[in-house]
Design a protein around this motif. Structure first.
Motif, PDB file in Angstrom:
ATOM      1  N   GLU A 124       0.832  -1.206   0.000  1.00 19.01           N
ATOM      2  CA  GLU A 124       0.000   0.000   0.000  1.00 19.01           C
ATOM      3  C   GLU A 124       0.868   1.258   0.000  1.00 19.01           C
ATOM      4  O   GLU A 124       0.554   2.244  -0.674  1.00 19.01           O
ATOM      5  N   ALA A 125       1.974   1.209   0.720  1.00 20.92           N
ATOM      6  CA  ALA A 125       2.874   2.374   0.744  1.00 20.92           C
ATOM      7  C   ALA A 125       3.453   2.633  -0.640  1.00 20.92           C
ATOM      8  O   ALA A 125       3.569   3.783  -1.075  1.00 20.92           O
ATOM      9  N   ALA A 126       3.818   1.554  -1.343  1.00 20.00           N
ATOM     10  CA  ALA A 126       4.349   1.716  -2.706  1.00 20.00           C
ATOM     11  C   ALA A 126       3.269   2.290  -3.623  1.00 20.00           C
ATOM     12  O   ALA A 126       3.545   3.133  -4.479  1.00 20.00           O
ATOM     13  N   ILE A 127       2.045   1.831  -3.423  1.00 25.92           N
ATOM     14  CA  ILE A 127       0.936   2.355  -4.223  1.00 25.92           C
ATOM     15  C   ILE A 127       0.758   3.841  -3.960  1.00 25.92           C
ATOM     16  O   ILE A 127       0.614   4.647  -4.877  1.00 25.92           O
ATOM     17  N   ARG A 128       0.806   4.212  -2.688  1.00 29.91           N
ATOM     18  CA  ARG A 128       0.636   5.638  -2.353  1.00 29.91           C
ATOM     19  C   ARG A 128       1.822   6.468  -2.813  1.00 29.91           C
ATOM     20  O   ARG A 128       1.711   7.670  -3.010  1.00 29.91           O
ATOM     21  N   ALA A 129       2.976   5.806  -2.986  1.00 27.47           N
ATOM     22  CA  ALA A 129       4.146   6.511  -3.518  1.00 27.47           C
ATOM     23  C   ALA A 129       4.070   6.638  -5.031  1.00 27.47           C
ATOM     24  O   ALA A 129       4.919   7.282  -5.645  1.00 27.47           O
ATOM     25  N   GLY A 130       3.072   5.985  -5.636  1.00 26.79           N
ATOM     26  CA  GLY A 130       2.862   6.163  -7.071  1.00 26.79           C
ATOM     27  C   GLY A 130       3.424   5.068  -7.954  1.00 26.79           C
ATOM     28  O   GLY A 130       3.692   5.312  -9.133  1.00 26.79           O
ATOM     29  N   VAL A 131       3.598   3.856  -7.423  1.00 26.70           N
ATOM     30  CA  VAL A 131       4.104   2.778  -8.271  1.00 26.70           C
ATOM     31  C   VAL A 131       3.139   2.566  -9.445  1.00 26.70           C
ATOM     32  O   VAL A 131       1.927   2.498  -9.273  1.00 26.70           O
ATOM     33  N   ASP A 132       3.696   2.503 -10.655  1.00 21.97           N
ATOM     34  CA  ASP A 132       2.885   2.337 -11.860  1.00 21.97           C
ATOM     35  C   ASP A 132       2.725   0.876 -12.240  1.00 21.97           C
ATOM     36  O   ASP A 132       1.719   0.494 -12.842  1.00 21.97           O
ATOM     37  N   ALA A 133       3.742   0.077 -11.957  1.00 21.02           N
ATOM     38  CA  ALA A 133       3.726  -1.304 -12.449  1.00 21.02           C
ATOM     39  C   ALA A 133       4.385  -2.238 -11.448  1.00 21.02           C
ATOM     40  O   ALA A 133       5.469  -1.928 -10.925  1.00 21.02           O
ATOM     41  N   PHE A 134       3.720  -3.345 -11.182  1.00 24.29           N
ATOM     42  CA  PHE A 134       4.278  -4.360 -10.284  1.00 24.29           C
ATOM     43  C   PHE A 134       4.313  -5.688 -11.024  1.00 24.29           C
ATOM     44  O   PHE A 134       3.326  -6.114 -11.620  1.00 24.29           O
ATOM     45  N   PHE A 135       5.459  -6.343 -10.977  1.00 23.78           N
ATOM     46  CA  PHE A 135       5.620  -7.676 -11.555  1.00 23.78           C
ATOM     47  C   PHE A 135       6.200  -8.566 -10.472  1.00 23.78           C
ATOM     48  O   PHE A 135       7.185  -8.194  -9.839  1.00 23.78           O
ATOM     49  N   GLU A 164       1.968 -12.139   0.382  1.00 23.94           N
ATOM     50  CA  GLU A 164       0.844 -11.216   0.590  1.00 23.94           C
ATOM     51  C   GLU A 164       1.047  -9.897  -0.138  1.00 23.94           C
ATOM     52  O   GLU A 164       0.074  -9.229  -0.493  1.00 23.94           O
ATOM     53  N   LEU A 165       2.304  -9.541  -0.331  1.00 20.18           N
ATOM     54  CA  LEU A 165       2.586  -8.293  -1.049  1.00 20.18           C
ATOM     55  C   LEU A 165       2.085  -8.420  -2.497  1.00 20.18           C
ATOM     56  O   LEU A 165       1.384  -7.559  -3.022  1.00 20.18           O
ATOM     57  N   LEU A 166       2.440  -9.542  -3.116  1.00 22.19           N
ATOM     58  CA  LEU A 166       1.981  -9.828  -4.490  1.00 22.19           C
ATOM     59  C   LEU A 166       0.458  -9.882  -4.554  1.00 22.19           C
ATOM     60  O   LEU A 166      -0.168  -9.292  -5.447  1.00 22.19           O
ATOM     61  N   GLU A 167      -0.139 -10.572  -3.591  1.00 26.80           N
ATOM     62  CA  GLU A 167      -1.598 -10.725  -3.602  1.00 26.80           C
ATOM     63  C   GLU A 167      -2.305  -9.384  -3.426  1.00 26.80           C
ATOM     64  O   GLU A 167      -3.335  -9.128  -4.056  1.00 26.80           O
ATOM     65  N   TYR A 168      -1.720  -8.559  -2.571  1.00 25.32           N
ATOM     66  CA  TYR A 168      -2.309  -7.230  -2.353  1.00 25.32           C
ATOM     67  C   TYR A 168      -2.258  -6.414  -3.640  1.00 25.32           C
ATOM     68  O   TYR A 168      -3.235  -5.759  -4.033  1.00 25.32           O
ATOM     69  N   MET A 169      -1.109  -6.483  -4.311  1.00 31.48           N
ATOM     70  CA  MET A 169      -0.953  -5.761  -5.574  1.00 31.48           C
ATOM     71  C   MET A 169      -1.930  -6.292  -6.625  1.00 31.48           C
ATOM     72  O   MET A 169      -2.460  -5.524  -7.438  1.00 31.48           O
ATOM     73  N   ALA A 170      -2.140  -7.597  -6.609  1.00 25.95           N
ATOM     74  CA  ALA A 170      -3.056  -8.208  -7.588  1.00 25.95           C
ATOM     75  C   ALA A 170      -4.464  -7.636  -7.457  1.00 25.95           C
ATOM     76  O   ALA A 170      -5.185  -7.491  -8.440  1.00 25.95           O
ATOM     77  N   ARG A 171      -4.848  -7.316  -6.223  1.00 27.42           N
ATOM     78  CA  ARG A 171      -6.172  -6.721  -5.992  1.00 27.42           C
ATOM     79  C   ARG A 171      -6.188  -5.229  -6.296  1.00 27.42           C
ATOM     80  O   ARG A 171      -7.056  -4.722  -6.985  1.00 27.42           O
ATOM     81  N   ARG A 172      -5.208  -4.528  -5.737  1.00 25.92           N
ATOM     82  CA  ARG A 172      -5.260  -3.067  -5.720  1.00 25.92           C
ATOM     83  C   ARG A 172      -4.841  -2.401  -7.031  1.00 25.92           C
ATOM     84  O   ARG A 172      -5.416  -1.380  -7.432  1.00 25.92           O
ATOM     85  N   MET A 173      -3.823  -2.933  -7.668  1.00 25.30           N
ATOM     86  CA  MET A 173      -3.293  -2.239  -8.854  1.00 25.30           C
ATOM     87  C   MET A 173      -4.339  -2.129  -9.968  1.00 25.30           C
ATOM     88  O   MET A 173      -4.516  -1.049 -10.540  1.00 25.30           O
ATOM     89  N   PRO A 174      -5.058  -3.201 -10.302  1.00 23.32           N
ATOM     90  CA  PRO A 174      -6.081  -3.047 -11.350  1.00 23.32           C
ATOM     91  C   PRO A 174      -7.190  -2.067 -10.955  1.00 23.32           C
ATOM     92  O   PRO A 174      -7.703  -1.339 -11.801  1.00 23.32           O
ATOM     93  N   GLU A 175      -7.541  -2.040  -9.662  1.00 24.89           N
ATOM     94  CA  GLU A 175      -8.549  -1.072  -9.201  1.00 24.89           C
ATOM     95  C   GLU A 175      -8.158   0.354  -9.546  1.00 24.89           C
ATOM     96  O   GLU A 175      -8.998   1.200  -9.828  1.00 24.89           O
ATOM     97  N   LEU A 176      -6.845   0.606  -9.500  1.00 23.60           N
ATOM     98  CA  LEU A 176      -6.336   1.953  -9.736  1.00 23.60           C
ATOM     99  C   LEU A 176      -5.928   2.172 -11.188  1.00 23.60           C
ATOM    100  O   LEU A 176      -5.348   3.198 -11.531  1.00 23.60           O
ATOM    101  N   GLY A 177      -6.194   1.163 -12.024  1.00 25.35           N
ATOM    102  CA  GLY A 177      -5.828   1.286 -13.432  1.00 25.35           C
ATOM    103  C   GLY A 177      -4.335   1.176 -13.667  1.00 25.35           C
ATOM    104  O   GLY A 177      -3.810   1.656 -14.673  1.00 25.35           O
ATOM    105  N   ARG A 178      -3.650   0.559 -12.730  1.00 27.72           N
ATOM    106  CA  ARG A 178      -2.190   0.414 -12.879  1.00 27.72           C
ATOM    107  C   ARG A 178      -1.868  -1.030 -13.275  1.00 27.72           C
ATOM    108  O   ARG A 178      -2.727  -1.903 -13.264  1.00 27.72           O
ATOM    109  N   THR A 179      -0.592  -1.266 -13.591  1.00 29.46           N
ATOM    110  CA  THR A 179      -0.186  -2.556 -14.144  1.00 29.46           C
ATOM    111  C   THR A 179       0.201  -3.540 -13.050  1.00 29.46           C
ATOM    112  O   THR A 179       1.058  -3.241 -12.206  1.00 29.46           O
ATOM    113  N   PHE A 180      -0.435  -4.692 -13.066  1.00 29.37           N
ATOM    114  CA  PHE A 180      -0.009  -5.817 -12.237  1.00 29.37           C
ATOM    115  C   PHE A 180       0.129  -7.034 -13.132  1.00 29.37           C
ATOM    116  O   PHE A 180      -0.740  -7.308 -13.957  1.00 29.37           O
TER     117      PHE A 180
END
Lengths: 364, 270
Positions: free
Chosen positions: A14-25, A34-50
């Motif tokens: 979540e901190a990386a998301i709030r820092a503006g991460v555009d893409a997570f692989f 859990e970090l990966l799983e969290y990104m899998a949920r949150r990044m698409p919600e924000l229109g970012r790349t997971f």
């Protein structure tokens, strides 16, 4: 701001998301999944790349590719996965692509186990890949600090065009703590002048780490080394805890450091004036501050969840001026506060000059 | 000999001449480092012609491999990067995912793609990444001096199979493009050859189809190209073309293994 209960891995995401991460692989591996799983949920919600990659090798190369376009790209893994990513780290260093990697360290070597460990210290500070380079390595001790460091990690990565490595361990990744989350940031939208965006209306750009000419590669290395010197001078982070009047100094980072705080308090309650020096940046190592503390103490206790890796840095800084004892735990065993306290009380009882508990005195 | 001195040439002649052929915009004017008779230079040219014809140069990003084409990024006049050995499809994935409106292609040899990068190409295809892969197959590791690759023909002598590749201990030639054609994420998977002018023209058309498939967002497109390596095959450049025809083609027949129904630009034929 309210404080919320966050699990370490999810808080980092979540901190990386709030820092503006555009893409997570990323690729699943305990204890960071859990970090990966969290990104899998949150990044698409924000229109970012997971994207879940087929391996850590692919994940870091996807990060590398995305980073080449000037976006904020990151991945996360744990020790065995970090080993696989080292190829990519080296190319990223050679071509100066900014990116952020989280290493939630576990027991090794080999498959080891999924318990907390700190045995990637050499790997991430010294030998993150072939060639001459160091990532900027930050080691949080609490979930809040993990959040705060993740929040600034992209700024550092882009300021220096470097790989920033956030090094926690399985305990930090799995524990839940109250956290104050920083606000959502909108990163600067201007494209860096090196980013691959298509050569529209400008000359083509190339991102490479290949320089066949010896003099040319030497000059690239000289430039990279100059940059490392700049980072080394500007980006040292540390915490001194009860060091002002300390006779004995514990040196520890990450999870062990917070355990050491309890030990220092217990030692003081028992009449031993102990203090803690906690490096937050593992590279660059905050050597001058530790160097300044050495002359005031009668002994240094290095505690790590490995067989003695940061110990080598401490030895080089202490240079034989005071005895060093080492408390190391491997296999995912976490040292208890009283083990550290016992070491400290033991150190007060014996003649430090003759008892190194099997440790060689460094004399230079 | 009829030699015209410069001052005798009417200046207007050049102005009035029609340009019928020139270097594509998508190529730089650098001389390539490739050996005489190598197919890489011509394949670069075909790709550049297609990029020009499709008008996509200013939003195309190329990913160069490790191997003889390691400097491909110097020869293409577009934004490009250099991947680690075999990782080009992963790097291209990262680029395409954050720049979905750009055209992204990898240029890879058979050692890079079919050996060390096997996993990366397999999973890029599995995900149907909207990238184009130019897969240059000359059956050997060229850059390192002609070692056996997964694509090396049975019985073929290389520096690391000096007695000839024995399939029983060293494996059979890998038909990677046919493998990828079985995957739903792949929109276009064909093999072409560089052994004649006619085949070279077909290669160019296939490259155009492959880029068009990407423009249409149909999935991963791959063109495997049988290419000459006279240096490591130890034959003359002209004989290398016959080697492709007589030795490579029986093992690796040209053909269309997968052509997506949705591919619009079919009027060019094969």
């Amino acid at each position: 701001m309210t404080r919320e209960l966050w699990k370490g891995n999810e808080a980092l995401a979540e901190a990386a998301i709030r820092a503006g991460v555009d893409a997570f692989f990323g690729y699943p591996i305990t204890p960071q999944t859990e970090l990966l799983e969290y990104m899998a949920r949150r990044m698409p919600e924000l229109g970012r790349t997971f994207l879940q990659a087929e391996s850590e090798i692919a994940a870091i190369n996807m990060v590398y590719g995305a980073a080449c376009t000037g976006v904020r790209a990151m991945t996360s893994s744990s020790s065995p996965g970090i080993s696989l990513m080292q190829e990519g780290f080296s190319y990223i260093a050679g071509s100066e692509a900014p990116c952020v990697v989280v290493d939630i360290m576990r027991g090794g070597p080999g498959l080891g186990n999924i318990q907390p460990g700190q045995a990637d210290y050499f790997q991430i500070t010294r030998s993150a890949g072939h060639g001459d380079f160091h990532p900027l390595v930050l080691a949080p001790a609490t979930v809040q600090e993990a959040v705060d460091l993740a929040y600034i990690s992209f700024d550092l990565a882009f300021r220096y065009r470097t790989l920033v490595l956030l090094a926690g361990d399985g305990a930090l990744g799995q524990m839940m703590e109250p956290v104050e989350m920083p606000p959502m940031r909108t990163p600067d939208a201007t494209q860096p002048d090196w980013a691959l965006t298509g050569a529209k209306g400008r000359p083509p750009r190339t991102i490479t780490s290949l320089y066949l000419d010896a003099d040319e590669l030497a000059s690239v290395n000289a430039r990279l080394q100059e940059k490392l010197k700049t980072i080394a001078a500007a980006e040292q982070r540390w915490e001194c805890f009860m060091t002002d009047d300390a006779d004995l100094l514990v040196v520890a980072f990450g999870t062990v450091a917070r355990i050491a705080k309890s030990a220092v308090r217990a030692a003081r309650a028992a009449g031993v004036r102990a203090g803690l020096f906690r490096p937050i940046s593992l590279w660059p190592y905050p050597a001058p501050v530790l160097d300044g503390l050495v002359d005031q103490v009668q002994g240094v206790l290095v505690a790590e969840m490995n067989a003695g890796q940061m110990l080598e840095d401490v030895r080089a800084i202490v240079r034989g001026r005071t005895p060093i004892r080492f408390l190391g735990r491997t296999g995912g065993v976490i040292p208890m506060p009283d083990e550290i306290t016992n070491e400290l009380t033991h150190m007060t009882r014996v003649n430090h000059r003759t008892n190194g508990a099997g440790m060689k005195r460094d004399v230079e | 000999m009829n030699i015209l001195l410069e001052h005798e040439t009417p200046a207007t002649d050049l102005d009035q001449m029609e340009i019928v052929y020139q270097r594509p915009d998508a190529l730089t004017d650098l001389a390539t480092h490739y050996c005489p008779g190598c197919s890489h230079g011509v394949i670069h040219h075909l790709i550049a012609e297609v990029i020009d014809e499709l008008g996509i140069r200013s939003h195309t990003i190329g990913v160069a491999p490790v191997g003889c084409a390691v400097f491909a990024y110097k020869y293409f006049n577009l934004d490009s990067c250099e991947a680690a050995h075999g990782r080009a499809p992963a790097m291209a994935t990262g680029i395409k995912r954050v720049l979905p409106d750009h055209i992204v292609f990898t240029y890879q040899g058979d050692g890079d793609l079919a050996s060390i990068g096997g996993n990366e190409i397999l999973h890029a295809a599995l995900r149907g990444e909207r990238i184009t892969v130019i897969f240059v197959n000359n059956a050997v590791y060229g850059m390192t001096g002609g070692q056996m690759a997964p694509t090396t023909l049975a019985g073929m002598k290389t520096t690391s199979s000096p007695a000839g590749r024995n399939p029983l201990t060293q494996g059979y030639p890998l038909h990677l493009t046919e493998m990828l054609a079985t995957m739903p994420g792949v929109a276009y998977a064909v093999r072409r050859s560089m052994h004649s002018v006619a085949e070279t023209r077909k290669t160019k058309k296939a490259i155009r189809h492959a880029f068009t498939a990407q423009q249409q967002g149909l999935g991963l497109s791959i063109v495997e190209i049988l290419a000459a390596c006279p240096t490591n095959w130890h034959v003359e450049p002209a004989d290398a073309l016959d080697y492709i025809r007589d030795r490579m083609l029986p093992e690796y027949p040209v053909g269309d293994f997968k052509v997506s129904e949705g591919l619009g630009d079919r009027r060019l034929g094969d």
